[in-house]
Design an enzyme around this catalytic site. Structure first.
Site, PDB file in Angstrom:
ATOM      1  N   ASP A 158       0.845  -1.194   0.000  1.00  0.00           N
ATOM      2  CA  ASP A 158       0.000   0.000   0.000  1.00  0.00           C
ATOM      3  C   ASP A 158       0.881   1.245   0.000  1.00  0.00           C
ATOM      4  O   ASP A 158       1.586   1.516   0.970  1.00  0.00           O
ATOM      5  CB  ASP A 158      -0.900   0.004   1.248  1.00  0.00           C
TER       6      ASP A 158
ATOM      7  N   TYR B  24       3.373   9.770  -0.695  1.00  0.00           N
ATOM      8  CA  TYR B  24       4.449   9.153   0.089  1.00  0.00           C
ATOM      9  C   TYR B  24       5.812   9.331  -0.603  1.00  0.00           C
ATOM     10  O   TYR B  24       6.853   9.061  -0.016  1.00  0.00           O
ATOM     11  CB  TYR B  24       4.211   7.649   0.332  1.00  0.00           C
TER      12      TYR B  24
ATOM     13  N   LYS C  26      -2.608   5.904  -4.373  1.00  0.00           N
ATOM     14  CA  LYS C  26      -3.701   6.842  -4.066  1.00  0.00           C
ATOM     15  C   LYS C  26      -3.487   8.185  -4.760  1.00  0.00           C
ATOM     16  O   LYS C  26      -2.348   8.647  -4.919  1.00  0.00           O
ATOM     17  CB  LYS C  26      -3.784   7.058  -2.546  1.00  0.00           C
TER      18      LYS C  26
ATOM     19  N   HIS D 186      -7.450   9.684  -2.034  1.00  0.00           N
ATOM     20  CA  HIS D 186      -6.783   9.615  -0.731  1.00  0.00           C
ATOM     21  C   HIS D 186      -7.615  10.244   0.391  1.00  0.00           C
ATOM     22  O   HIS D 186      -7.699   9.700   1.488  1.00  0.00           O
ATOM     23  CB  HIS D 186      -5.412  10.300  -0.830  1.00  0.00           C
TER      24      HIS D 186
HETATM   25  N1  LIG Z   1      -5.206   6.540   3.694  1.00  0.00           N
HETATM   26  C1  LIG Z   1      -4.594   7.274   4.603  1.00  0.00           C
HETATM   27  O1  LIG Z   1      -4.915   8.450   4.810  1.00  0.00           O
HETATM   28  C2  LIG Z   1      -3.502   6.647   5.396  1.00  0.00           C
HETATM   29  C3  LIG Z   1      -2.989   7.310   6.527  1.00  0.00           C
HETATM   30  C4  LIG Z   1      -1.966   6.675   7.251  1.00  0.00           C
HETATM   31  C5  LIG Z   1      -1.494   5.421   6.850  1.00  0.00           C
HETATM   32  N2  LIG Z   1      -2.004   4.822   5.731  1.00  0.00           N
HETATM   33  C6  LIG Z   1      -1.524   3.488   5.280  1.00  0.00           C
HETATM   34  O2  LIG Z   1      -1.627   2.566   6.369  1.00  0.00           O
HETATM   35  C7  LIG Z   1      -0.343   1.978   6.606  1.00  0.00           C
HETATM   36  C8  LIG Z   1      -0.184   1.591   8.055  1.00  0.00           C
HETATM   37  O3  LIG Z   1      -0.423   2.697   8.915  1.00  0.00           O
HETATM   38  P1  LIG Z   1       0.728   3.528   9.639  1.00  0.00           P
HETATM   39  O4  LIG Z   1       2.025   3.279   8.970  1.00  0.00           O
HETATM   40  O5  LIG Z   1       0.323   4.946   9.716  1.00  0.00           O
HETATM   41  O6  LIG Z   1       0.712   2.993  11.140  1.00  0.00           O
HETATM   42  P2  LIG Z   1       0.808   1.529  11.829  1.00  0.00           P
HETATM   43  O7  LIG Z   1       1.053   0.484  10.815  1.00  0.00           O
HETATM   44  O8  LIG Z   1      -0.354   1.419  12.745  1.00  0.00           O
HETATM   45  O9  LIG Z   1       2.066   1.711  12.768  1.00  0.00           O
HETATM   46  C9  LIG Z   1       3.365   1.812  12.280  1.00  0.00           C
HETATM   47  C10 LIG Z   1       4.304   1.940  13.501  1.00  0.00           C
HETATM   48  O10 LIG Z   1       4.290   0.709  14.233  1.00  0.00           O
HETATM   49  C11 LIG Z   1       5.610   0.198  14.328  1.00  0.00           C
HETATM   50  N3  LIG Z   1       5.474  -1.279  14.257  1.00  0.00           N
HETATM   51  C12 LIG Z   1       5.122  -2.034  13.182  1.00  0.00           C
HETATM   52  N4  LIG Z   1       5.095  -3.347  13.499  1.00  0.00           N
HETATM   53  C13 LIG Z   1       5.429  -3.424  14.808  1.00  0.00           C
HETATM   54  C14 LIG Z   1       5.580  -4.522  15.725  1.00  0.00           C
HETATM   55  N5  LIG Z   1       5.377  -5.772  15.345  1.00  0.00           N
HETATM   56  N6  LIG Z   1       5.950  -4.228  17.005  1.00  0.00           N
HETATM   57  C15 LIG Z   1       6.149  -2.954  17.418  1.00  0.00           C
HETATM   58  N7  LIG Z   1       6.009  -1.896  16.603  1.00  0.00           N
HETATM   59  C16 LIG Z   1       5.672  -2.121  15.305  1.00  0.00           C
HETATM   60  C17 LIG Z   1       6.379   0.826  13.213  1.00  0.00           C
HETATM   61  O11 LIG Z   1       7.732   1.006  13.537  1.00  0.00           O
HETATM   62  P3  LIG Z   1       8.973   0.407  12.652  1.00  0.00           P
HETATM   63  O12 LIG Z   1       8.802   0.821  11.226  1.00  0.00           O
HETATM   64  O13 LIG Z   1      10.171   1.020  13.282  1.00  0.00           O
HETATM   65  O14 LIG Z   1       8.912  -1.075  12.850  1.00  0.00           O
HETATM   66  C18 LIG Z   1       5.706   2.192  13.089  1.00  0.00           C
HETATM   67  O15 LIG Z   1       6.257   3.088  14.047  1.00  0.00           O
HETATM   68  C19 LIG Z   1       0.614   3.084   6.136  1.00  0.00           C
HETATM   69  O16 LIG Z   1       1.941   2.656   5.998  1.00  0.00           O
HETATM   70  C20 LIG Z   1      -0.056   3.502   4.852  1.00  0.00           C
HETATM   71  O17 LIG Z   1       0.180   2.555   3.837  1.00  0.00           O
HETATM   72  C21 LIG Z   1      -2.989   5.419   5.004  1.00  0.00           C
END
Ligand SMILES: NC(=O)c1ccc[n+]([C@@H]2O[C@H](COP(=O)([O-])OP(=O)(O)OC[C@H]3O[C@@H](n4cnc5c(N)ncnc54)[C@H](OP(=O)(O)O)[C@@H]3O)[C@@H](O)[C@H]2O)c1
Length: 280
Positions: free
Chosen positions: A49, A54, A79, A112
């Site tokens: 994704d 990004y 997106k 998005h």
């Molecule tokens: N549509 C939108 O508006 C929107 C907004 C935000 C995000 N997104 C999408 O959703 C995806 C996921 O959301 P997100 O990146 O915001 O947040 P998330 O996946 O909830 O959290 C990511 C955080 O968690 C840590 N993490 C991951 N696996 C872990 C584990 N097993 N143990 C401990 N910590 C862990 C990562 O650190 P490390 O990298 O250091 O492991 C990072 O700091 C994004 O990458 C993006 O593709 C979309």
């Protein structure tokens, strides 16, 4: 598409499958992202994704090209950014994303944010429908849409979005949005599935105990909860070890008591931007 053994998929309203667990690459720099996506593909991820904003679509494309994984075994989402919304600008934006990704089509193209102050998401949706018709996006959907935004595109358009990608994690479960869209066949994707690390999951009462009972990490419990809720999820991590950990959620099942306990953790705690305010 063929998924590695044990992984789960859902079926979109297009009839195509979507791998239920993938990797998100928000805030992964272009220079690091190629290595991150290569690692993910190597350990078994088949769903990536990304988004134009990004600024790492080129790196995702380089990783896909180097990986040797067949295109039809991959699910790639990107997106459309707010400033590219509009009837004439939307096709150009997808063309640019496809060029950066080095792909002929994306599996899923999302608006998005509704960006309501711009008020062009309805005509943008009609342009998305054309891109779907041309086969440049195998499925189209939206992100951060509230029910009133969805209602407007459902009324004007002829295609029901395949997906609405929204902020969703144990402390913010989006019951209202999901109650509206899921009966329409719109699949929910969870962004920030681990709360983006903005609160300690261990502070959610009872979660640690559930993790201990299953011999899994708290993050694995939360990801398994998403899967059993019927939601698509793509936690972001740059660490290969965590990629493996986050993918190792297909070998156990949460009980109905576990599911009910996590449902009770909903605290209406949004950690990101409200859709009405995402007008950048
Ligand atoms: N549509 C939108 O508006 C929107 C907004 C935000 C995000 N997104 C999408 O959703 C995806 C996921 O959301 P997100 O990146 O915001 O947040 P998330 O996946 O909830 O959290 C990511 C955080 O968690 C840590 N993490 C991951 N696996 C872990 C584990 N097993 N143990 C401990 N910590 C862990 C990562 O650190 P490390 O990298 O250091 O492991 C990072 O700091 C994004 O990458 C993006 O593709 C979309």
């Amino acid at each position: 598409m063929k998924l590695p053994a044990q992984q789960l998929s859902l079926t979109l309203n297009t009839g195509d499958p979507i791998p239920q667990l993938g990797l998100g690459v928000f805030k992964v720099d272009d220079d690091e992202c190629e290595r991150v996506v290569l690692d993910a593909l190597e350990v078994g991820y088949r769903h990536i994704d990304t988004a134009m904003i990004y600024r790492n679509e080129a790196a995702v494309g380089r990783a896909i090209a180097r990986s040797g994984v067949a295109r039809d075994e991959l699910f790639v989402t990107t997106k459309l950014w707010n400033s590219d919304q509009g009837k004439d600008t939307t096709p150009d934006a997808l063309a640019t994303s496809l060029e950066l990704l080095g792909l002929d089509y994306v599996d899923l193209y999302l608006i998005h944010w509704p960006a309501p102050l711009r008020d062009v998401y309805v005509e943008t949706w009609l342009a998305m429908e054309d891109l779907y018709g041309q086969g440049l996006a195998k499925a189209i959907g939206v992100s951060n849409f509230e029910p009133d935004h969805l209602e407007r595109i459902l009324e004007a358009g002829s295609i029901v979005p395949a997906i609405n990608q929204v902020e969703l994690h144990p402390a913010f479960q989006q019951r209202k949005v999901r109650g509206f869209q899921e009966p329409l066949g719109i699949v929910t994707e969870a962004w920030g599935p681990l709360g983006q690390g903005k609160y300690e999951l261990s502070e959610l009462e009872g979660l640690e105990q559930i993790a201990q009972n299953h011999g899994k990490s708290i993050q694995q419990i939360v990801l398994r909860w998403h899967l059993q809720e019927g939601v698509v999820v793509f936690p972001k991590t740059v660490q290969k070890k965590r990629m493996v950990e986050n993918l190792s959620v297909f070998d156990f099942e949460l009980s109905s008591d576990d599911m009910a306990a996590i449902k009770a953790m909903d605290a209406d705690k949004r950690v990101g931007t409200h859709p009405e305010d995402g007008n950048w």
